[in-house]
Design a protein around this motif. Sequence first.
Motif, mmCIF file in Angstrom:
data_model
loop_
_atom_site.group_PDB
_atom_site.id
_atom_site.type_symbol
_atom_site.label_atom_id
_atom_site.label_comp_id
_atom_site.label_asym_id
_atom_site.label_seq_id
_atom_site.Cartn_x
_atom_site.Cartn_y
_atom_site.Cartn_z
ATOM 1 N N HIS A 108 43.096 -29.236 50.526
ATOM 2 C CA HIS A 108 42.843 -27.908 50.509
ATOM 3 C C HIS A 108 44.111 -27.433 50.924
ATOM 4 O O HIS A 108 45.148 -28.092 51.413
ATOM 5 C CB HIS A 108 41.688 -27.579 51.358
ATOM 6 N N PHE A 109 44.141 -25.890 51.161
ATOM 7 C CA PHE A 109 45.325 -25.242 51.527
ATOM 8 C C PHE A 109 46.076 -25.174 52.732
ATOM 9 O O PHE A 109 47.163 -24.635 53.027
ATOM 10 C CB PHE A 109 45.633 -23.997 50.688
ATOM 11 N N HIS A 110 45.460 -25.825 53.744
ATOM 12 C CA HIS A 110 45.873 -25.738 55.054
ATOM 13 C C HIS A 110 47.040 -26.605 55.492
ATOM 14 O O HIS A 110 47.258 -27.539 54.685
ATOM 15 C CB HIS A 110 44.703 -25.822 56.052
ATOM 16 N N ASP A 111 47.867 -26.137 56.718
ATOM 17 C CA ASP A 111 49.104 -26.830 57.057
ATOM 18 C C ASP A 111 48.702 -28.302 57.129
ATOM 19 O O ASP A 111 49.439 -29.506 57.051
ATOM 20 C CB ASP A 111 49.521 -26.485 58.425
ATOM 21 N N ASP A 112 47.414 -28.883 57.471
ATOM 22 C CA ASP A 112 46.979 -30.225 57.795
ATOM 23 C C ASP A 112 47.008 -31.084 56.634
ATOM 24 O O ASP A 112 46.670 -32.248 56.782
ATOM 25 C CB ASP A 112 45.873 -30.300 58.795
ATOM 26 N N HIS A 171 34.499 -25.666 54.319
ATOM 27 C CA HIS A 171 35.438 -25.533 55.086
ATOM 28 C C HIS A 171 36.584 -24.534 54.701
ATOM 29 O O HIS A 171 36.934 -23.729 55.438
ATOM 30 C CB HIS A 171 36.403 -26.856 55.469
ATOM 31 N N THR A 172 36.681 -24.511 53.371
ATOM 32 C CA THR A 172 37.484 -23.480 52.668
ATOM 33 C C THR A 172 36.900 -23.381 51.263
ATOM 34 O O THR A 172 35.860 -23.930 50.824
ATOM 35 C CB THR A 172 39.045 -23.845 52.605
ATOM 36 N N LYS A 173 37.435 -22.232 50.466
ATOM 37 C CA LYS A 173 36.903 -22.019 49.239
ATOM 38 C C LYS A 173 37.601 -23.191 48.021
ATOM 39 O O LYS A 173 37.103 -23.085 46.923
ATOM 40 C CB LYS A 173 37.238 -20.827 48.961
ATOM 41 N N ASP A 174 38.369 -23.915 48.591
ATOM 42 C CA ASP A 174 38.999 -24.849 47.574
ATOM 43 C C ASP A 174 38.878 -26.444 48.105
ATOM 44 O O ASP A 174 39.807 -27.269 47.475
ATOM 45 C CB ASP A 174 40.572 -24.629 47.429
ATOM 46 N N ASN A 175 38.132 -26.538 49.021
ATOM 47 C CA ASN A 175 38.061 -28.056 49.520
ATOM 48 C C ASN A 175 37.458 -28.921 48.584
ATOM 49 O O ASN A 175 36.325 -28.766 47.902
ATOM 50 C CB ASN A 175 37.424 -28.079 50.926
ATOM 51 N N VAL A 176 38.254 -30.360 48.329
ATOM 52 C CA VAL A 176 38.098 -31.370 47.277
ATOM 53 C C VAL A 176 37.671 -32.613 48.159
ATOM 54 O O VAL A 176 38.156 -32.686 49.391
ATOM 55 C CB VAL A 176 38.953 -31.397 46.363
ATOM 56 N N VAL A 177 37.087 -33.389 47.678
ATOM 57 C CA VAL A 177 37.095 -34.984 48.126
ATOM 58 C C VAL A 177 37.475 -35.866 47.407
ATOM 59 O O VAL A 177 37.493 -35.686 46.146
ATOM 60 C CB VAL A 177 35.762 -35.288 48.630
ATOM 61 N N GLY A 178 38.278 -36.915 47.883
ATOM 62 C CA GLY A 178 38.831 -37.993 46.943
ATOM 63 C C GLY A 178 37.643 -39.043 47.191
ATOM 64 O O GLY A 178 37.088 -39.348 48.241
ATOM 65 N N TYR A 179 37.788 -40.088 46.077
ATOM 66 C CA TYR A 179 36.920 -41.258 46.125
ATOM 67 C C TYR A 179 37.700 -42.385 45.634
ATOM 68 O O TYR A 179 38.383 -42.044 44.581
ATOM 69 C CB TYR A 179 35.752 -41.039 45.476
ATOM 70 N N PHE A 180 37.711 -43.576 46.191
ATOM 71 C CA PHE A 180 38.392 -44.636 45.689
ATOM 72 C C PHE A 180 37.239 -45.758 45.423
ATOM 73 O O PHE A 180 36.760 -46.509 46.279
ATOM 74 C CB PHE A 180 39.200 -45.362 46.755
ATOM 75 N N PRO A 181 36.822 -45.750 44.081
ATOM 76 C CA PRO A 181 35.612 -46.432 43.794
ATOM 77 C C PRO A 181 35.497 -47.993 44.095
ATOM 78 O O PRO A 181 34.696 -48.630 44.408
ATOM 79 C CB PRO A 181 35.381 -46.288 42.288
#
Length: 250
Positions: A108-112, A171-181
């Motif tokens: 997402h777009f935050h500094d962290d 948390h935000t309007k752009d938050n995504v999640v990543g997955y490592f199958p």
Amino acid sequence: MKITFQFPITALLFFLIVNCSAQKTFKPKVVYKTDDLIVTQISNNAFEHTSCLQTNDFGNVPCNGLVVRSENETAIFDTPTNDKSAEELIKWIEEKLQCKVKAIIPTHFHDDCLGGLKAFHDHNIPSYAYFKTIEFAKAKNFTAPKNSFSAPLILKIGKETVTVKFFGEGHTKDNVVGYFPSEEMMFGGCLIKEINATKGFLGDANVSAWPTTVEKIKKEYPKVQIIVPGHGERGDSKLLDYTINLFKTQ
């Protein structure tokens, strides 16, 4: 004469069970540590990176990201919080893992998530983000990822793939999640909370949508074994349940 192979087969099955169990109980270990960056190996081919962000409301906050590896290639979810720490991470991957960084993916777009993005661009490392993340980063005059996606992103890393998907606001309007199958591992970012966490910063949140978004994630990845949140201790699917219940209680 009748010959039986019952014992060897039983022994082989026992070996396989023990071996699989050992893989699932990988003992995490810190493999790199300075004042600015900690890298912890959490599975055979995954490494949690942690750096700190000074905030007005919550003090000096440790922030997690994830490096996943296949053969001699890696993908990274979220940058360290600044360019100095990002340079350290890139150098460690190239020199110690002897791997190429194929992609950096801010969630997402935050500094962290993208505070160290300039360092990756300086190394000509491709950056990918949900299209809204790029829009919000540019509006804030932050360094913005260069490659956008709207449909789920699938990237090939060595012989494996990583997927990145937007499930809804939270948390935000752009938050995504990543997955490592290949290791049934998720990077939940700040959308997913550690056990016993508070709701945290809500300045850009959609609190009412948050639990529904995480319920969709839980349904999509029923086999997830390890989840790395944006802050705090990693865990398993219990982190999804905790996050859902935390935001269902208003």
